[in-house]
Design a protein around this motif. Structure first.
Motif, PDB file in Angstrom:
ATOM      1  N   LEU A 170       9.930   1.078   6.423  1.00  0.00           N
ATOM      2  CA  LEU A 170       9.684   2.477   6.088  1.00  0.00           C
ATOM      3  C   LEU A 170       9.116   2.674   4.682  1.00  0.00           C
ATOM      4  N   GLN A 171       8.141   3.578   4.607  1.00  0.00           N
ATOM      5  CA  GLN A 171       7.710   4.126   3.329  1.00  0.00           C
ATOM      6  C   GLN A 171       7.961   5.623   3.366  1.00  0.00           C
ATOM      7  N   SER A 172       8.937   6.075   2.592  1.00  0.00           N
ATOM      8  CA  SER A 172       9.219   7.502   2.433  1.00  0.00           C
ATOM      9  C   SER A 172       8.291   8.032   1.347  1.00  0.00           C
ATOM     10  N   ALA A 232      13.488   4.867   0.393  1.00  0.00           N
ATOM     11  CA  ALA A 232      12.641   3.735   0.783  1.00  0.00           C
ATOM     12  C   ALA A 232      11.200   4.033   0.373  1.00  0.00           C
ATOM     13  N   TYR A 233      10.976   4.146  -0.921  1.00  0.00           N
ATOM     14  CA  TYR A 233       9.666   4.544  -1.417  1.00  0.00           C
ATOM     15  C   TYR A 233       8.643   3.411  -1.477  1.00  0.00           C
ATOM     16  N   PHE A 234       9.087   2.177  -1.415  1.00  0.00           N
ATOM     17  CA  PHE A 234       8.194   1.054  -1.699  1.00  0.00           C
ATOM     18  C   PHE A 234       8.051   0.058  -0.560  1.00  0.00           C
ATOM     19  N   MET A 235       8.346   0.467   0.667  1.00  0.00           N
ATOM     20  CA  MET A 235       8.243  -0.416   1.839  1.00  0.00           C
ATOM     21  C   MET A 235       9.074  -1.676   1.672  1.00  0.00           C
ATOM     22  N   GLU A 236      10.172  -1.583   0.960  1.00  0.00           N
ATOM     23  CA  GLU A 236      10.973  -2.775   0.701  1.00  0.00           C
ATOM     24  C   GLU A 236      12.185  -2.876   1.617  1.00  0.00           C
ATOM     25  N   LYS A 237      12.366  -1.887   2.506  1.00  0.00           N
ATOM     26  CA  LYS A 237      13.540  -1.872   3.376  1.00  0.00           C
ATOM     27  C   LYS A 237      13.119  -1.641   4.824  1.00  0.00           C
ATOM     28  N   ALA A 290       0.862  -1.169   0.000  1.00  0.00           N
ATOM     29  CA  ALA A 290       0.000   0.000   0.000  1.00  0.00           C
ATOM     30  C   ALA A 290       0.898   1.218   0.000  1.00  0.00           C
ATOM     31  N   LEU A 291       0.848   2.000  -1.027  1.00  0.00           N
ATOM     32  CA  LEU A 291       1.757   3.135  -1.134  1.00  0.00           C
ATOM     33  C   LEU A 291       1.026   4.473  -1.122  1.00  0.00           C
ATOM     34  N   GLY A 292      -0.191   4.469  -0.617  1.00  0.00           N
ATOM     35  CA  GLY A 292      -0.910   5.721  -0.458  1.00  0.00           C
ATOM     36  C   GLY A 292      -2.026   5.955  -1.442  1.00  0.00           C
ATOM     37  N   HIS A 293      -2.336   4.969  -2.272  1.00  0.00           N
ATOM     38  CA  HIS A 293      -3.485   5.068  -3.164  1.00  0.00           C
ATOM     39  C   HIS A 293      -4.601   4.118  -2.726  1.00  0.00           C
ATOM     40  N   ARG A 294      -4.227   2.945  -2.240  1.00  0.00           N
ATOM     41  CA  ARG A 294      -5.171   1.951  -1.734  1.00  0.00           C
ATOM     42  C   ARG A 294      -4.635   1.495  -0.381  1.00  0.00           C
ATOM     43  N   SER A 295      -5.026   2.203   0.667  1.00  0.00           N
ATOM     44  CA  SER A 295      -4.437   1.981   1.983  1.00  0.00           C
ATOM     45  C   SER A 295      -5.489   1.909   3.067  1.00  0.00           C
ATOM     46  N   ILE A 296      -5.138   1.204   4.116  1.00  0.00           N
ATOM     47  CA  ILE A 296      -5.819   1.297   5.400  1.00  0.00           C
ATOM     48  C   ILE A 296      -4.873   2.108   6.271  1.00  0.00           C
ATOM     49  N   LEU A 297      -5.390   3.183   6.863  1.00  0.00           N
ATOM     50  CA  LEU A 297      -4.569   4.131   7.600  1.00  0.00           C
ATOM     51  C   LEU A 297      -5.066   4.270   9.033  1.00  0.00           C
ATOM     52  N   ALA A 298      -4.101   4.415   9.953  1.00  0.00           N
ATOM     53  CA  ALA A 298      -4.449   4.559  11.370  1.00  0.00           C
ATOM     54  C   ALA A 298      -3.375   5.351  12.089  1.00  0.00           C
ATOM     55  N   ASN A 299      -3.692   5.775  13.283  1.00  0.00           N
ATOM     56  CA  ASN A 299      -2.786   6.548  14.120  1.00  0.00           C
ATOM     57  C   ASN A 299      -1.747   5.617  14.752  1.00  0.00           C
ATOM     58  N   ALA A 347       4.254   5.291   7.169  1.00  0.00           N
ATOM     59  CA  ALA A 347       4.436   6.188   6.028  1.00  0.00           C
ATOM     60  C   ALA A 347       4.843   7.542   6.590  1.00  0.00           C
ATOM     61  N   VAL A 348       5.935   8.096   6.055  1.00  0.00           N
ATOM     62  CA  VAL A 348       6.541   9.316   6.576  1.00  0.00           C
ATOM     63  C   VAL A 348       6.917  10.225   5.397  1.00  0.00           C
ATOM     64  N   PRO A 349       6.674  11.528   5.497  1.00  0.00           N
ATOM     65  CA  PRO A 349       7.178  12.403   4.434  1.00  0.00           C
ATOM     66  C   PRO A 349       8.696  12.234   4.298  1.00  0.00           C
ATOM     67  N   GLU A 350       9.161  12.128   3.075  1.00  0.00           N
ATOM     68  CA  GLU A 350      10.580  11.871   2.839  1.00  0.00           C
ATOM     69  C   GLU A 350      11.477  12.863   3.572  1.00  0.00           C
ATOM     70  N   GLU A 351      11.097  14.113   3.563  1.00  0.00           N
ATOM     71  CA  GLU A 351      11.942  15.134   4.180  1.00  0.00           C
ATOM     72  C   GLU A 351      11.976  15.045   5.705  1.00  0.00           C
ATOM     73  N   ARG A 352      11.137  14.197   6.300  1.00  0.00           N
ATOM     74  CA  ARG A 352      11.081  14.051   7.762  1.00  0.00           C
ATOM     75  C   ARG A 352      11.542  12.673   8.238  1.00  0.00           C
ATOM     76  N   GLN A 353      11.920  11.785   7.333  1.00  0.00           N
ATOM     77  CA  GLN A 353      12.238  10.399   7.708  1.00  0.00           C
ATOM     78  C   GLN A 353      13.376  10.293   8.718  1.00  0.00           C
ATOM     79  N   HIS A 354      14.359  11.178   8.661  1.00  0.00           N
ATOM     80  CA  HIS A 354      15.512  11.107   9.573  1.00  0.00           C
ATOM     81  C   HIS A 354      15.146  11.510  10.998  1.00  0.00           C
ATOM     82  N   GLU A 355      13.992  12.096  11.193  1.00  0.00           N
ATOM     83  CA  GLU A 355      13.524  12.407  12.544  1.00  0.00           C
ATOM     84  C   GLU A 355      13.041  11.156  13.267  1.00  0.00           C
ATOM     85  N   PHE A 356      12.760  10.099  12.503  1.00  0.00           N
ATOM     86  CA  PHE A 356      12.177   8.893  13.078  1.00  0.00           C
ATOM     87  C   PHE A 356      13.037   7.651  12.884  1.00  0.00           C
TER      88      PHE A 356
END
Length: 165
Positions: free
Chosen positions: A98-100, A69-74, A16-25, A51-60
């Motif tokens: 991670l999904q960036s 890591a755009y495709f949840m493969e890592k 799920a890369l943000g087009h067909r997703s189940i999302l939660a807090n 899922a994290v905005p790419e520019e914020r991934q290093h905060e987490f």
């Protein structure tokens, strides 16, 4: 709330890369077990991806400066504070798949992540494929409605429309 998110083009593959997703807090400690039990209908130990905005991934995450890591493969180690703040997406070993999310690739999903920070304090969402255990990912609005009514989803967003039970 746990929502079904059906937007724009189809996904490719099993992620799920943000087009067909189940999302939660992801900040809620019980969210992983809730999504597994009442929505995905699968084993309680199964993890979910952040899922994290790419520019914020290093905060987490602890990852190399130029890593993508755009495709949840890592899988990467969550920083200690992030492990505490994001219990629903932290694996037992302190890692996360991670999904960036780049604004240029998926502007609507990126915007949702940024907006979610105003409500939760983090621009991160638990993201998993929009399907039930043993079923293919939803491909049409009819599939999305079927999954919505057959599961514990609280709401469904299809394009600009919001449905709530």
């Amino acid at each position: 709330m746990v929502i079904g998110w059906f937007q724009e083009g189809s996904e490719l593959g099993q992620r799920a890369l943000g087009h067909r997703s189940i999302l939660a807090n992801p900040t809620l400690p019980n969210m992983k077990s809730r999504v597994n039990a009442s929505i995905k209908y699968r084993e309680a130990f199964r993890p979910f991806a952040p899922a994290v905005p790419e520019e914020r991934q290093h905060e987490f995450f602890n990852l190399p400066a130029n890593e993508k890591a755009y495709f949840m493969e890592k899988v990467f180690t969550l920083l200690p504070e992030a492990q505490q703040r994001l219990p629903a997406v932290a694996h037992a070993d302190g890692t996360g798949r991670l999904q960036s999310v780049r604004a240029a690739d998926n502007p609507l999903f990126h915007e949702l992540l940024v907006a979610f920070e105003h409500y939760s304090g983090v621009p991160v969402l638990l993201n998993t494929s929009f399907n039930l255990n043993g079923m293919p990912m939803v491909e049409s609005p009819a599939d999305a409605l079927d999954c919505y009514f057959r599961s514990g989803l609280d709401a469904l967003v299809v394009g600009p429309f919001l449905l709530r039970k």
